[in-house]
Every structure is written in structure tokens, then in C-alpha cells.
Design a protein around this motif. Structure first.
Motif, mmCIF file in Angstrom:
data_model
loop_
_atom_site.group_PDB
_atom_site.id
_atom_site.type_symbol
_atom_site.label_atom_id
_atom_site.label_comp_id
_atom_site.label_asym_id
_atom_site.label_seq_id
_atom_site.Cartn_x
_atom_site.Cartn_y
_atom_site.Cartn_z
ATOM 1 N N ILE A 86 0.650 -1.181 -0.099
ATOM 2 C CA ILE A 86 -0.085 -0.189 -0.112
ATOM 3 C C ILE A 86 0.971 1.244 0.000
ATOM 4 O O ILE A 86 1.511 1.471 0.849
ATOM 5 C CB ILE A 86 -0.940 0.026 1.102
ATOM 6 N N LEU A 87 0.643 2.217 -0.915
ATOM 7 C CA LEU A 87 1.221 3.432 -1.014
ATOM 8 C C LEU A 87 0.840 4.332 0.171
ATOM 9 O O LEU A 87 -0.341 4.648 0.160
ATOM 10 C CB LEU A 87 1.093 4.208 -2.253
ATOM 11 N N LYS A 88 1.770 4.510 1.147
ATOM 12 C CA LYS A 88 1.629 5.317 2.258
ATOM 13 C C LYS A 88 1.957 6.880 2.237
ATOM 14 O O LYS A 88 1.100 7.515 2.714
ATOM 15 C CB LYS A 88 2.251 4.595 3.702
ATOM 16 N N ALA A 89 2.980 7.139 1.546
ATOM 17 C CA ALA A 89 3.423 8.496 1.736
ATOM 18 C C ALA A 89 4.615 8.620 0.700
ATOM 19 O O ALA A 89 5.280 7.764 0.045
ATOM 20 C CB ALA A 89 3.981 8.724 2.895
ATOM 21 N N GLY A 90 4.792 9.952 0.291
ATOM 22 C CA GLY A 90 5.663 10.286 -0.587
ATOM 23 C C GLY A 90 6.897 10.892 0.261
ATOM 24 O O GLY A 90 6.937 11.010 1.524
#
Length: 476
Positions: A326-330
Motif C-alpha cells: 500500500i502506498l503510504k507516503a511520498g
């Protein structure tokens, strides 16, 4: 182990910087000062000769001042840091830099920004090393990499030539703001060995990079790698063209690192979110990779890009970019984070005190898993073991990737056949590649012998890596 000694130059200039900061704070809501002192040297031995030279990209002493007037920011840089110059600096900032917002082209509006957070922090940190290259000296370094080159080229009569290189950088930074007084010193070293071999009219090249957050003890690791480099360049002499198609692939940590950096690292630099140039912005909270994938950026791993605070005074830390798919943050610099309403991640980095801070990667990697490399290879019915990445390009707007790998070793029925292919182009749609990852080894390796540009400029040191991964990848 010894710690890097802090800079005498920064100690000398600190009172001037403190006085300048005090004068600025009499007039402006916020200001900060970054002082830098960096020294870097390159060594090279090859058939064409020997060279020892400063690496001018990473050498410099100077200061950048950042001022906030209640609405926006202005920056001023100089290497003339004296008390006598303070009035001229103040006048330049007041009369030339801050009024620039009033002279924007028609149709361009000045963005309003809030004041940077400035929690109190006093810090003085330095990295460690065993052997400082300056203590070793130019003559001994050249002698050692020359010896390593001779060992490598004498391994087989088919080897035509070899090049051995070594580089070090020692940098020092001092950051001052109303509530912060932070100093850091770091030393890292990089090396590279490349071999050329021939068979008839066929000439092939193999190369290997090395890096550490430390000193010239790196040279020992370069010597241990010579048999592997020799084997690879000789194997390449029998390489065949790659038949285009989608293959089950096992990637070495170096190739994994290229995928991490090119496929997803640039795509989550949040200054690209501000410009609407990254598809990742609309995927935060969504699945973008296999549940086996967790990706980090920051200073949890100690390599060439490790630092204690970034060039905007934000403390470094570990950022989990992808958590179990899951993409959580940049990752972000302070101003991009402010624009997006997020917290800065400590990724604001400058090529030098003369350049703007951009969002940049540091140590970027996939977490290790629990699989054995031999089990990963054994699980492949027909596919490739990918080795030795050479270059890559990414398209954050559309999540495309194109990378070059120097060597693919054929796997059939779970065994390496000895058949090799080169060159190999790795392409595809990033989420498809990352979602196809089905095995992740328990190894973890990072490397950073090169540098990363923001587009075609603004070079900084980075490292990348991870474990061996197994994925379905389009090769050609």
C-alpha cells in the motif's frame, strides 16, 4: 573507529552567520542560514594513465540564507562570508530578492506560504570511519587501486584492459535558525572496477560499484569482488541477444535497487505532486505493489546519502513509502510539503550552497523478506537471473520504466544453465511489475557509487538496493 572531525572553516564563520541571522530576525518573521564545507577527490588508474583530481561538483565552501517576509521566501547565497559584508547582504535581500514577487509575468501569481516550523534542536553529530583517505595519502591510494587493477587484468588472457577508480567526499554543514543550532560532518567513499575482454572481434565490458559511509577500508571489499567481475566479463563474451518477452525473473539486490529508484523513487518525490507530474499522488492509500513489498527512504540504513538533517534543517528519519503493497507516503522538501499540507520528510537537498533545494531520495530500498535465493531460483520454470544494472529512466506521470541490465543468466527447471544474454532492456508499467513480485529474499544490500540528477542536473549522492526479488518482467 573514529568520528569525522568538525570543520574549522565552519567554526570560524559561525559568529558571522549568527550575527547575520540576528540582523535578519530584527526585520523578518523567520530566517535561517546554512553553512557548508565540502571536499572531494577522485582517483583513477587505467591503461591510459593515472589521474588524481578534485571532484568540483562536490567541493565548495559557502552559505545560503533563507528569509521569510510573512508571505513568501527568498534565498541568497555567497562564499564571501565576512562581518564587513553583512550590510551588503541585508540590502541585497531587502531591495532585490524579496520584491521579486512584485515583478512576476502577467498571468503568474505569487503563492502564499506559512512560516516554517522551528522546534528547538541543538545537535552535533558525525559519522565514523576506520581509515581516512587523506591520512592514507594520494600515493598509497593510487598504488592500491593500481594493484587491484593489475590483479583483475592478469586473471585471463582475454581481458584487454581494466580501470579502477576511488572517490571520497567529506562534507560539513551547519544550520542556524531562531531555535536551531545543528552541525553535522560525514565521510563516505566510492569505488568502481571495470574490465574489457575480447573474443575475436567481440568486445564486452563488466563493471562493479562499491560504496560505504566510512573511509578507505572500502578498498578491501573491492579486492574481494575481483573474481566475480572477472567471471562476469568472460561470461559476456558468449552472450546472446535477448528474445523479447515477459519472463520470470530473479533480480540481484543491485537490479532491485535500480527498480526501487527508477520505478518508484522518482515517482514519489512530492515536488512532482505539486506540479501534477506524478501519478502516485492519486494512489496514496491504494495498493501499488505486492503485499510482500515494503519500501523505505531515509536514514534507517547507513550509506553514502546518510545525513542527520537535510539542507532545510529538517531532521532525517525513516519514511515508509510502501507498506505491504500500500502506498503510504511520498518524500518531500519543506516547501513542497507546505504547499501540499503535509509534514516534510527531510528530503530537501541541494547540489551545493549555490543551488535550490529539491525533493531528493536518500537511501531508498525494499525491505528483505524470508525467502532463500536458492529457493527463488529453484521455483523458476523458465526465466532469467538479472545482474549488473547500467542505467534507467522513469516516467512518473505515466508510471513507465525503461532500464538497462548488462547480463541475464538463463534459468530452466530451477537451475542456471550457463547460457547468458546481453544487453537486456527492462520495460513495463510500474504497478504491474511491483504487483507481480512473488518472492523476496532475506538479504539486504545497498550501494551508491553514482549520483542522481533531478532531470539532467542538480546532482546529489544517493544509494538504493534491497533483497533479491522474483517478479514477472518484460525484457527485450
Amino acid at each position: 573507529m573514529q568520528k569525522v572531525t568538525h570543520s574549522a572553516y565552519l567554526a570560524e564563520k559561525k559568529p558571522v552567520a549568527q550575527k547575520l541571522l540576528g540582523k535578519l530576525l530584527e526585520k523578518y518573521d523567520y530566517a535561517n542560514v546554512l553553512l557548508t564545507d565540502s571536499d572531494a577527490k577522485d582517483y583513477r588508474v587505467g591503461k591510459s594513465g593515472i589521474s588524481v583530481a578534485q571532484n568540483n561538483r562536490f567541493v565548495g565552501k559557502g552559505m545560503v540564507v533563507k528569509v521569510y517576509d510573512g508571505r513568501g521566501y527568498a534565498e541568497y547565497s555567497t562564499n564571501e562570508i565576512t562581518e564587513e559584508n553583512i550590510p551588503a547582504m541585508l540590502e541585497k535581500i531587502e531591495r532585490s530578492l524579496l520584491p521579486m514577487g512584485e515583478r512576476l509575468p502577467e498571468g503568474v501569481e505569487e503563492a502564499a506560504y506559512r512560516k516554517l516550523a522551528d522546534e528547538p534542536c541543538v545537535l552535533s553529530e558525525a559519522t565514523e570511519y576506520e581509515i581516512h583517505p587523506r591520512e592514507l595519502g594520494d600515493e598509497k591510494i593510487i598504488g592500491e587501486i593500481g594493484r587491484l587493477r593489475e590483479l583483475a587484468v592478469s586473471g585471463d588472457e582475454r581481458i584487454l584492459d581494466g580501470v579502477a577508480m576511488f572517490q571520497y567526499q567529506e562534507y560539513h554543514k551547519l544550520f542556524l535558525s531562531p531555535n536551531r543550532d545543528m552541525e553535522q560532518s560525514a565521510l563516505y567513499c566510492c569505488g568502481m572496477m571495470a574490465l574489457l575482454a575480447s573474443k575475436g572481434e567481440e568486445v564486452k565490458q563488466s563493471f562493479r560499484g562499491f560504496s560505504n559511509l566510512g573511509g578507505a577500508e572500502l578498498l578491501d571489499g573491492m579486492e574481494r569482488a575481483i573474481p566475480q567481475i572477472t567471471r562476469t566479463v568472460l561470461d559476456l563474451l558468449d552472450a546472446e541477444p535477448m528474445e523479447p518477452g515477459v519472463y520470470e525473473c530473479v533480480c540481484t539486490p543491485e537490479v532491485t535497487g535500480m527498480i526501487v529508484h527508477e520505478a518508484f523513487g522518482h515517482g514519489v518525490e512530492m515536488d512532482m505532486f505539486v506540479k501534477d507530474r506524478a501519478l502516485a499522488r492519486s494512489y496514496v492509500g491504494k495498493q501499488v505493489a505486492s503485499p510482500l513489498v515494503t519500501m523505505h527512504d531515509g536514514c534507517a540504513q547507513r550509506e553514502v546519502a546518510t545525513y542527520f538533517f537535510d539542507d532545510e534543517g529538517t531532521l532525517s528519519h525513516d519514511t515508509v513509502v510502501i507498506d505491504r503493497g500500500i502506498l503510504k507516503a511520498g518524500i518531500s522538501d519543506a516547501q513542497s510539503a507546505m504547499h501540499l499540507g503535509t509534514a516534510p520528510t527531510g528530503n530537501g537537498r541541494r547540489e551545493s550552497y549555490e543551488r535550490k533545494a529539491y525533493t531528493r531520495m536518500t537511501n531508498t530500498y525494499f525491505e528483505p523478506g524470508s525467502d532463500k535465493v536458492e529457493d527463488m531460483i529453484a521455483s523458476v520454470k523458465y526465466g532469467m537471473l538479472l545482474e549488473e544494472p547500467s542505467s534507467g529512466m522513469e516516467d512518473p506521470k505515466n508510471w513507465g520504466i525503461q532500464c538497462m541490465v548488462n547480463l541475464a543468466r538463463e534459468i530452466r527447471d530451477g537451475k542456471l544453465t550457463g547460457r547468458v544474454f546481453s544487453p537486456v532492456v527492462l520495460t513495463g508499467y510500474v504497478p504491474d511489475l511491483l504487483k507481480s513480485i512473488s518472492m523476496v529474499s532475506e538479504d539486504l544490500e545497498l550501494g551508491g557509487c553514482g549520483a542522481c540528477g533531478k532531470g539532467y542536473k542538480e546532482w546529489v549522492k544517493v544509494s538504493d538496493g534491497g533483497p533479491y526479488i522474483k517478479a514477472n518482467i518484460r525484457l527485450g
